[in-house]
Each structure stands twice: as C-alpha cells, then as structure tokens.
Design a protein around this motif. Structure first.
Motif: not given
Length: 418
Positions: A314-317, A327-333
């Motif tokens: 999965e590429v979260w573009n 962005r920080e929350a997404l990086q942790v996920q």
C-alpha cells in the motif's frame, strides 16, 4: 449536476463526497462548465421520472433561469426516465455511465483503447433507445451523448448495433492475440513486473514518472491515464548486489460504480495486473474518503480475479497535502503495518524507501542449479546472462554447462522457453 441520495440504498460514502467526485468527473471532460451541483434526497425512485413531481418542477425553474443545456445525473437513469426528464426540462440528460464513457472516448489514444471504449458504448446503447450515433462518424472525441457538431437523432436500430459489436469484437480479438504474444515474450524476460493500481487521481502516473523518469500525462484530473504504459526501473542494490531491473506498469484508475460495460471492455488492458509479480496499490491518503476508495479498488481487483497470493504494497501517496499533525499519525500507523509506505510522489519523499522495499521483496531465497545447454539453446543462455544469475560456465563440444544461482520465480520464467 444532480446526485440522487436514495434512502433505501446504503452507500459506503457520504453523498456530499459523491457529488464532489461527480463534479470532478464533469470537469474532466473538455467543454463542460458546471453551473450548479446538488444532492437530491430521494425517499423512493419514481419509475417514470426518477425524482418526485415537486422536485422535477423545482429543477425545471432552476434550469430555465440558468439556461442549462445538459443535466448530469450521478447514478443510473433508465431510458424511460431519461426521455421523460429531457422532455420536461428541454435539455439533454446524461447519467454516470454515459459521462464516464464520454471521458474515456475523449482520452483513449491507442487503437485498443479506442476499440474498447466503442464496444463499451455500444453495449450501453444496446440497453436503451439509441439517440446519437456520432461515434460512427465521429468529428471529435466522444460519442455525442453531450452534443456537438454533426449530432443527429435516428431511430433505434439494434441490428446495426449488433453488427457493429461483432465487427469490434473481431478487431479486439486480433489486438488481444497480439497483446498475448507480447505478454508471452515478457514472461521470458528476466525482469519482474510491478503494476501500479489505485483509485483514479490517486497519483499513480506521478509516482510512475518519478520511479521511471518517464513523462506520462500526470494531472490533477480523473482518468488522466487510460492506456497502460510500461517502463524499466533499476531498483536500489540489496546486500551489496547490483540493483535489480523490473518493469513498472501504469494502469487506468478505478472508480466507484465503474460501469460494467467498461470493466468487461477493459479487462484485456487490466490483465497486465493479473500478470504482475508485485502490485503497488496507490492511495490518495489526503482524500477524506481514502478508506472507501481503497475498498472500491479491492472490490474491482477481486472481480478481475487477481491472485491474492501476489504480494501487494500500500502506497499512501500525496503526503505533501496532509496536515503536519495528521502526517505524524500516518507515519506511526505505517510503521505498525507491514507493506505500507507513506510517500509524496510529487516531492519524492518516501519514494526511495518504497523502491528499496520493492527490491528486498524480489530478493528471494535462491538455489544453485547446473544446466546443460546445447548450442541450439543460445537464447536460453543469453537470458541467463541477462538475468545476472550465471555463476560459472564451461563450454565443450556439445554445448555449455552453466551454473546458476536463481529464485523460484526466475526458474519459472526460464521454463517458459520451449
């Protein structure tokens, strides 16, 4: 632009977001200017006019005031409903399927793409009263649903449609055979195939261009890419070995409620995904309904028969469009989930890590084998050297004895040679 919100039908997405997507669809077709957009709540569907009589009258007054020429309904409209609404409003009406067909007709560039769209349009017209047949003598991209120069109204002639369908299917069969020959040739190429899939406007073409250095059309527009494109990519080196070469394939974007005629017509094009050794599911992580879009993509991949055993990242573009706190929350996920890579294809952030992971994915367990090839098997010998898996080679009067270090995948491709 009207988006019917039927209470009896449960949808995984909010009607307001559905309307916004429909407006983007309309904006993707040259020459259309959206003067108004509205979600219409429907307690139930009226068989003759879709909307209730009060709503029809209200919309009649609105259209006369804005001098509207075309009404787009983001959903299915029966031939009877279409005829009655056009008569009542004095405008042309186009439903979601017709609009997507118009966009595809305007964008298709390859011979196969044009044939597929024409076949899909005929299948669509076969189910309703045939009105505009400008696709048979087209003076511009499109099928004349929207209007334009040269448009004519003729009576329904299903026999003519069937004859045209037969002709198109024959042409597509020839194209499909050629494509299969190309695929068979690619199976013999020692390079894995990486397919980029995802919802339309998720940024697949931008990522593809960043990976390959190609210049595929990449715009903030639905269905910017229709015809598949393939390019070679040299991946980062792993464990000190030379960087592996793979073939990347950019494919047409998916969309919710994709017309069944288009799924069937474009199956040959989407078969590139079925041949993939690795799938990159590109998501627009900044979109408010990114999870719903991902679910739509998963449904279409399942309908295509994509093998679940094929690895998928999965590429979260579009990370550049996400607020810093999110962005920080997404990086942790992403850190807590295997096979997820937050990137910005536009700025290049995270792409290097993605390519390194792709390289590692193809760095499979290897075994040693000793092959005895005759001089008549020169193509096989050349393939082995191109793949970079030859460890030692000796030549005698009968041919070559070659020691290789290869993966199970490479063994399978080697066996494609007859």
């Amino acid at each position: 632009m009207l988006h019917p919100d039927l209470k009896a039908v449960k949808s995984r997405r909010l009607p307001e977001h559905g309307l916004a997507e429909a407006v983007s669809l309309a904006a993707a077709l040259p020459g259309l200017q959206v003067l108004g957009a509205e979600v219409v709540r429907l307690p139930r569907v009226q068989p003759s006019t879709l909307f209730g009589s009060g709503k029809v009258e209200e919309l009649t007054a609105t259209m006369k005031g804005l001098e509207i020429d075309l009404v787009l309904v983001d959903g299915p409209v029966t031939p009877v409903q279409q005829r009655n609404l056009e008569k009542e409003w004095g405008v042309k009406l186009l439903d979601r399927t017709g609009l997507i067909l118009e966009i595809f007709a305007d964008r298709a560039r390859t011979r196969e793409g044009v044939l597929q769209v024409e076949l899909a349009a005929l299948s669509y017209q076969r189910t309703r009263l045939v009105r505009a047949w400008t696709h048979l003598e087209r003076q511009r991209g499109g099928f004349g649903f929207v209007g334009g120069p040269g448009e004519t109204q003729i009576e329904s002639d299903r026999r003519a449609i069937d004859d045209q369908v037969i002709r198109l299917k024959r042409q597509l069969d020839r194209v499909a055979k050629t494509r299969e020959l190309h695929r068979a040739s690619r199976r013999k190429v020692p390079f894995p195939l990486v397919a980029l899939v995802g919802y339309t406007n998720a940024g697949k073409s931008t990522l593809f261009n960043h990976m390959t250095g190609a210049e595929v059309l990449a715009k903030d527009m639905l269905f910017a890419t229709l015809d598949p494109t393939m390019r070679g990519v040299v991946l980062p080196s792993v464990n000190g070995a030379a960087g592996r070469k793979v073939i990347a394939s950019d494919t047409v974007g998916f969309i919710s409620e994709l017309p069944t005629q288009l799924v069937a017509a474009f199956r040959a094009t989407l078969e590139e995904v079925l041949e993939a050794d690795l799938i990159l599911h590109v998501r627009d992580i900044s979109h408010p309904e990114t999870a719903e879009q991902a679910a739509d993509v998963a449904d279409i991949l399942t309908s295509l028969g994509v093998n679940k055993a094929v690895p998928m990242f999965e590429v979260w573009n579009k990370l550049d469009l996400v607020a810093p706190s999110q962005r920080e929350a997404l990086q942790v996920q992403a850190t807590n989930r295997a096979g997820v890579f937050p990137v910005s294809a536009l700025t290049g952030e995270g792409v290097a890590a993605l390519l390194e992971a792709v390289s590692v994915a193809f760095d499979e367990a290897k075994t040693t084998a000793v092959l005895q090839l005759t001089f008549a098997e020169g193509k096989r010998r050349s393939w082995l050297h191109d793949a970079g898996i030859v460890q030692a080679e000796q030549q005698d009067e009968s041919g070559w004895q070659i020691t290789v270090l290869w993966t199970a995948r490479q063994l399978g491709r080697y066996r494609e040679f007859k």
